[in-house]
Design an enzyme around this catalytic site. Structure first.
Site, PDB file in Angstrom:
ATOM      1  N   ASP A  52     -10.945   8.212  -4.192  1.00 44.71           N
ATOM      2  CA  ASP A  52     -11.529   9.308  -4.970  1.00 44.71           C
ATOM      3  C   ASP A  52     -11.139   9.135  -6.445  1.00 44.71           C
ATOM      4  OD1 ASP A  52     -12.614  11.763  -5.669  1.00 44.71           O
ATOM      5  OD2 ASP A  52     -10.814  12.872  -5.104  1.00 44.71           O
ATOM      6  N   TRP A  96     -10.904  24.600  -4.351  1.00 52.01           N
ATOM      7  CA  TRP A  96     -10.370  23.361  -3.796  1.00 52.01           C
ATOM      8  C   TRP A  96      -8.856  23.454  -3.891  1.00 52.01           C
ATOM      9  CZ3 TRP A  96      -7.485  19.556  -6.576  1.00 52.01           C
ATOM     10  CH2 TRP A  96      -6.973  18.553  -5.719  1.00 52.01           C
ATOM     11  N   GLU A 120     -14.289  23.408  -0.988  1.00 51.63           N
ATOM     12  CA  GLU A 120     -14.406  21.950  -1.118  1.00 51.63           C
ATOM     13  C   GLU A 120     -13.451  21.209  -0.191  1.00 51.63           C
ATOM     14  OE1 GLU A 120     -13.832  20.574  -5.104  1.00 51.63           O
ATOM     15  OE2 GLU A 120     -14.420  18.517  -4.621  1.00 51.63           O
ATOM     16  N   LYS A 127     -11.824  17.624   1.473  1.00 53.18           N
ATOM     17  CA  LYS A 127     -11.335  16.372   0.889  1.00 53.18           C
ATOM     18  C   LYS A 127     -10.763  15.452   1.955  1.00 53.18           C
ATOM     19  CE  LYS A 127      -8.786  14.556  -2.966  1.00 53.18           C
ATOM     20  NZ  LYS A 127      -8.580  14.676  -4.370  1.00 53.18           N
ATOM     21  N   ASP A 187     -12.883   9.220  -9.226  1.00 57.53           N
ATOM     22  CA  ASP A 187     -13.560  10.010 -10.241  1.00 57.53           C
ATOM     23  C   ASP A 187     -14.075   9.192 -11.418  1.00 57.53           C
ATOM     24  OD1 ASP A 187     -13.497  12.996  -9.464  1.00 57.53           O
ATOM     25  OD2 ASP A 187     -11.492  12.291  -8.974  1.00 57.53           O
ATOM     26  N   ASP A 232     -18.404  16.026 -11.274  1.00 55.18           N
ATOM     27  CA  ASP A 232     -16.947  16.061 -11.127  1.00 55.18           C
ATOM     28  C   ASP A 232     -16.378  14.657 -11.237  1.00 55.18           C
ATOM     29  OD1 ASP A 232     -14.347  16.706 -10.705  1.00 55.18           O
ATOM     30  OD2 ASP A 232     -14.535  17.071  -8.560  1.00 55.18           O
ATOM     31  N   HIS A 255     -20.625  18.139  -5.859  1.00 54.86           N
ATOM     32  CA  HIS A 255     -19.808  17.547  -6.924  1.00 54.86           C
ATOM     33  C   HIS A 255     -20.228  16.092  -6.990  1.00 54.86           C
ATOM     34  CE1 HIS A 255     -16.143  20.429  -7.437  1.00 54.86           C
ATOM     35  NE2 HIS A 255     -17.295  21.020  -7.664  1.00 54.86           N
ATOM     36  N   ASP A 279     -18.283  16.850  -2.284  1.00 54.14           N
ATOM     37  CA  ASP A 279     -17.927  15.970  -3.402  1.00 54.14           C
ATOM     38  C   ASP A 279     -18.109  14.541  -2.920  1.00 54.14           C
ATOM     39  OD1 ASP A 279     -16.347  14.216  -5.079  1.00 54.14           O
ATOM     40  OD2 ASP A 279     -15.401  15.982  -5.942  1.00 54.14           O
ATOM     41  N   HIS A 295     -15.212  12.242  -1.943  1.00 56.04           N
ATOM     42  CA  HIS A 295     -14.232  12.629  -0.930  1.00 56.04           C
ATOM     43  C   HIS A 295     -14.509  12.087   0.463  1.00 56.04           C
ATOM     44  CE1 HIS A 295     -12.781  16.336  -3.415  1.00 56.04           C
ATOM     45  NE2 HIS A 295     -12.762  15.203  -4.083  1.00 56.04           N
TER      46      HIS A 295
HETATM   47  C1  RNT Z   1     -10.399  17.196  -6.403  1.00 54.79           C
HETATM   48  C2  RNT Z   1     -11.682  17.923  -6.370  1.00 54.79           C
HETATM   49  C3  RNT Z   1     -11.844  18.999  -7.387  1.00 54.79           C
HETATM   50  C4  RNT Z   1     -11.326  18.593  -8.756  1.00 54.79           C
HETATM   51  C5  RNT Z   1     -11.587  19.613  -9.836  1.00 54.79           C
HETATM   52  C6  RNT Z   1     -10.783  19.344 -11.052  1.00 54.79           C
HETATM   53  O1  RNT Z   1     -10.358  16.143  -5.564  1.00 54.79           O
HETATM   54  O2  RNT Z   1     -12.741  17.018  -6.449  1.00 54.79           O
HETATM   55  O3  RNT Z   1     -13.163  19.408  -7.414  1.00 54.79           O
HETATM   56  O4  RNT Z   1     -11.851  17.367  -9.159  1.00 54.79           O
HETATM   57  O5  RNT Z   1     -11.425  20.860  -9.335  1.00 54.79           O
HETATM   58 ZN    ZN Z   2     -14.711  17.889  -6.622  1.00 51.48          ZN
END
Ligand code: RNT
Ligand code: ZN
Length: 417
Positions: free
Chosen positions: A292, A185, A224, A226, A294, A324, A284, A257, A260
């Site tokens: 995003d 990523w 990945e 985004k 997290d 993630d 993820h 993910d 995202h």
């Molecule tokens: C970032 C991505 C990625 C990170 C990690 C730390 O937006 O989701 O996967 O969260 O690599």
């Molecule tokens: Zn991620």
């Protein structure tokens, strides 16, 4: 709950599910054999052991709950403790900045597998497999653009880094006799308007082609996509469209993910389309709140639908599951357990869906019956099956893990000042 009660509840649940054609023992066996990769970065707020540069590159942790892991031993013992409270198979997902650098500064274009030997030894000693990530953020050369940077010097620095990371992943895969999944990523994007979108994307594709050219049999790369990074809101080089096209044409694993996407998008709907064109998916599993952010994964409709779509597509063998998120505002060990258990619960719910019957109804045009059974399936005694899964694997059942996490906090993490 006593063991007796858990067993009794399970046997009632088993019969109830059998009546609609679902084998609960089979669902439990599948859940037990499906690995979930634990992201090492929840333990220390994505700091790593390279330097004290802090987080940059479009991602951010918020919160300052005490007890963050401060070094490699603390990250490892936290992960061991987390593992001890979880049923099923866990893997550990490392980022390059978590190398065992022994206090020396090892730049990202100089890193090699030797800095991960102690991780490989540790993983072997506790019986887990490792996954890996190249790290484009938190470095003086991170800037806005890494692999898509028009400056050949910066771009080749990151190409070299990512090539080396693939070799490290390959060494891990060889050592564990099980392919290491390496995620790429990069945060590449711009805060404000640009008239060079195509140029940056061509550059990113060319860099990736160069990176992926080396055949490495013991690792698998995944890419990945985004929506945007913080401070990079106007343009993302590695957008969903970019990576869908790239992964489909190069036959590379796509990383989905769940954080995202636009908050109103139905992420699970991408699964069946992607599976037609890319060889495998890396998930993820995260939880976005407005962006995003997290947040810790929970059992919500988005996560449930994601796993239902994987199971309905009969694609569990083509999906790799990883977590993630990075929440620094609550007990970090507890965050791991909540997120992993939520992921297990969603997968189990998906495995317990009366799919054969639902398909029969749909194929016969019995719309009322289809909707009725889907609704009823929501309140079947799924919790009794999940409790039994944990009892069978000798880990805390229900909310009992709260006390274990509190104890670890009292004796270990609260002492970290
Ligand atoms: C970032 C991505 C990625 C990170 C990690 C730390 O937006 O989701 O996967 O969260 O690599
Ligand atoms: Zn991620």
């Amino acid at each position: 709950m006593t063991e007796q009660q858990i067993l009794q509840s399970y046997s009632i649940a088993k019969e109830r599910y059998a009546a609609i054609g679902v084998d609960t023992d089979k669902a439990i066996a599948t859940l037990e054999q499906t690995p979930i990769s634990l992201h090492c970065w929840q333990a220390d707020d994505v700091m790593g052991f390279e330097s004290n540069a802090g987080l940059s590159g479009g991602i951010q942790t918020t919160g300052n709950y005490p007890g963050r892991a401060r070094n490699i031993d603390e990250v490892r013992s936290d992960l061991e403790f987390v593992n001890s409270l979880l049923a099923g198979i866990q893997r550990v997902n490392l980022h390059e900045i978590y190398g065992d650098f022994q206090g020396r500064f090892v730049d990202r274009d100089r890193v090699d597998a030797s800095y991960f030997q102690s991780w490989m030894d540790w993983a072997k000693s506790i019986g887990v497999s490792l996954d890996f990530n190249s790290t484009s953020f938190g470095h003086s050369k991170s800037g806005n653009l890494s692999l898509a940077n028009p400056d050949p010097e910066i771009r080749s620095f990151w190409i070299e880094h990512t090539k080396r990371c693939r070799r490290i992943a390959d060494a891990m895969g060889k050592a564990q006799g099980d392919p290491c999944i390496m995620n790429i990523w990069v945060h590449d994007g711009l805060k404000d308007l640009t008239v060079n979108r195509k140029r940056y994307r061509e550059q990113l594709a060319a860099s990736l082609d160069e990176i992926l050219a080396e055949p490495l049999p013991d690792m698998k790369s995944c890419l990945e996509a985004k929506l945007f990074g913080i401070g990079l809101e106007s343009f993302t080089a590695g957008s969903h469209d970019f990576y869908t096209g790239y992964c489909a044409t190069r036959k590379v694993m796509y990383t989905l993910d769940t954080g995202h996407y636009e908050p109103t998008e139905n992420v699970s709907d991408f699964v069946s389309s992607l599976l037609l064109y890319v060889p495998e998916l890396m998930l993820h599993v995260s939880r976005p709140i407005r962006w995003d952010s997290d947040h810790v994964t929970i059992m919500n409709d988005q996560t449930l639908d994601l796993f239902k779509e994987i199971v309905r597509a009969d694609a569990l063998h083509r999906a790799h599951i990883g977590l993630d998120y990075f929440d620094a505002s609550i007990n970090r060990i507890g965050a791991y357990i909540i997120g992993t258990r939520a992921t297990q619960k969603c997968l189990l719910q998906a495995l317990l869906e009366p799919l054969a019957k639902l398909r029969e109804y749909e194929n016969n045009g019995q719309g009322f019956e289809l909707l009725a059974l889907m609704e009823e399936a929501k309140t079947l005694p799924f919790g009794a099956v999940y409790d039994y899964f944990n009892l069978k694997n000798n880990v805390p059942v229900g909310e009992d893990f709260i006390a274990n996490v509190q104890e670890y906090e009292k004796t270990v993490t609260s002492k970290r000042i």
